[in-house]
Design a protein around this motif. Sequence first.
Motif, short mmCIF file in Angstrom:
data_model
loop_
_atom_site.label_atom_id
_atom_site.label_comp_id
_atom_site.label_asym_id
_atom_site.label_seq_id
_atom_site.Cartn_x
_atom_site.Cartn_y
_atom_site.Cartn_z
N ALA A 292 0.83 -1.21 0.00
CA ALA A 292 0.00 0.00 0.00
C ALA A 292 0.87 1.25 0.00
O ALA A 292 0.54 2.25 -0.66
N ASP A 293 2.00 1.22 0.73
CA ASP A 293 2.92 2.36 0.73
C ASP A 293 3.43 2.65 -0.67
O ASP A 293 3.51 3.81 -1.10
N GLU B 267 2.86 5.99 -2.80
CA GLU B 267 4.03 6.77 -3.21
C GLU B 267 4.01 7.04 -4.71
O GLU B 267 4.33 8.14 -5.16
N LEU B 268 3.64 6.03 -5.49
CA LEU B 268 3.53 6.24 -6.93
C LEU B 268 2.45 7.26 -7.26
O LEU B 268 2.64 8.11 -8.15
N ALA B 269 1.34 7.20 -6.55
CA ALA B 269 0.29 8.19 -6.77
C ALA B 269 0.80 9.59 -6.47
O ALA B 269 0.50 10.56 -7.19
N LEU B 270 1.61 9.72 -5.41
CA LEU B 270 2.17 11.02 -5.04
C LEU B 270 3.15 11.52 -6.10
O LEU B 270 3.14 12.70 -6.49
N ILE B 271 4.02 10.61 -6.58
CA ILE B 271 4.97 10.99 -7.64
C ILE B 271 4.23 11.45 -8.89
O ILE B 271 4.57 12.47 -9.50
N HIS B 272 3.22 10.70 -9.28
CA HIS B 272 2.49 11.03 -10.50
C HIS B 272 1.69 12.32 -10.38
O HIS B 272 1.28 12.89 -11.40
N ASN B 273 1.53 12.80 -9.15
CA ASN B 273 0.76 14.02 -8.92
C ASN B 273 1.64 15.24 -8.69
O ASN B 273 1.13 16.33 -8.45
N LEU C 254 7.75 2.08 3.89
CA LEU C 254 8.62 2.74 2.92
C LEU C 254 9.36 3.91 3.57
O LEU C 254 8.74 4.77 4.19
N ALA C 255 10.70 3.92 3.41
CA ALA C 255 11.51 4.96 4.02
C ALA C 255 12.10 5.92 3.00
O ALA C 255 12.30 7.10 3.30
N GLU D 286 -5.19 -0.16 -4.23
CA GLU D 286 -4.54 0.85 -3.38
C GLU D 286 -4.15 2.08 -4.20
O GLU D 286 -4.30 3.21 -3.74
N TYR D 287 -3.66 1.85 -5.41
CA TYR D 287 -3.26 2.99 -6.24
C TYR D 287 -4.48 3.81 -6.66
O TYR D 287 -4.45 5.05 -6.63
N GLU D 288 -5.54 3.13 -7.04
CA GLU D 288 -6.75 3.84 -7.45
C GLU D 288 -7.33 4.66 -6.30
O GLU D 288 -7.79 5.79 -6.50
N ALA D 289 -7.28 4.12 -5.09
CA ALA D 289 -7.80 4.85 -3.93
C ALA D 289 -6.95 6.09 -3.64
O ALA D 289 -7.48 7.13 -3.24
#
Length: 442
Positions: free
Chosen positions: A123-124, A128-134, A205-206, A252-255
């Motif tokens: 889920a982390d 994190e990928l969602a955050l990067i893509h945003n 994730l660190a 998790e990514y979609e959420a």
Amino acid sequence: MTEVFAATLLQFVRRNLGGDGSIDDLRRLSGGANMESWSFDYAGQGYVLRRSPSADLTAGRAYGHDVEAALVRAAFAAGVKAPEIVAEIESCDDLGAGYLMRRVDAEVNPATILKDPPPQLLADLARELALIHNVARDILPELPATSGQSLLAELKARFFGFGGDRPVMALALRWLEDQCPVDVDPVLLHGDFRMGNIMVDTHGLAAVLDWELAHLGDRHQDLAFGCINSWRFGQIDRPAFGLGQIEVFWAEYEAASGVTVDPERFRWWLVYATLWWGMCCLQMADIWRSGLDSGLERAVIGRRASETEVDLLLLLELDAPAAERSTVTIPSTTAVRRTGEPSVFEMLEAITGWIENEVKPKAQSRDRFMASVALNALGMLKRESEHQTTLYDKTLSDDLLAGRKSLATPGLLAQLKQQSMQKLRVDQPKYSALAKAIELWI
């Protein structure tokens, strides 16, 4: 490491961080095929120098380390778990090119992470990928924008540059051409988001490392990249990063992102990334042959191309007619007892025993890692001395690229399976896809 390098690094550190202290516990970290990473302590703080000692090793990159540093700074400012950069190498520093980061003390070894991962880690990664893509485009430096079509054209050109004679790769290229998705609005992509480039502690994730391949493109490229089998490190039945199931990762990514994952687009990028890594292996061999980097690690990575070919067949056979997905056989092997002078196999076995019993136990840090690399290389040579294998066939590759032959060609899939398994038995017999292929195909 040389005394000259250590002294030069100390001057760089004092100039950028101040003080007149000394560097303690300087050591080169394992991994990093294109960049060196050096860990050390200074004035009670931990740091990592990420650098390329030669401009030749990074020739052909889309942008330099100045842009990479600006990108990492922007990601860090946006809340991404990117490293915190504290200084950048300049030409006068005589250290090559790169930058200095605060060290994150967490686990990076994929085998260790995947042995007992934090339960929330998948889920982390999705969040994190969602955050990067945003990350907002207006805070980023200028980055190359890509599409499936543009990247595929580059990959095809590289294939021909390496001889264009590996039929499984040709088969994958033709499939990618036939299935290439339409362009989408590009977002920031990490470009190398996978086990080996993330750090994990007990909380999850660190840190996210190695941003040198970041670019703008289809978010599905990032989503699929870390899911190829090479980056699952033996966890072949956990297709999402070696951690869990794809559907859980997507949910998790979609959420987190509010964007729905397209399964067909994801699969296209999964095949692309698998083939891309195979090409990178061939490129490592090319760099080694050129003398640009004569390190053993590059030569050994060059032999990993056969891993990706079995992975590609496992992915692509789903599109073959049912009649062509029949079982195959591979010849059994029997050890031959020799008399007289030692054979090639026996000489290699003698060297292996010496490294394993005398060299490796006394080695420290990177030397111990390289002893393991040497043992891996010797294992390849021992197996190849007994079982000659090849995957090279320019005529068949041309036929596959032109569409004259395909997965529907009678007997072709079985032939490719047999040859690919034989080659992988020589190169990496412990690779997880070989056991899976034997389970499914034999």
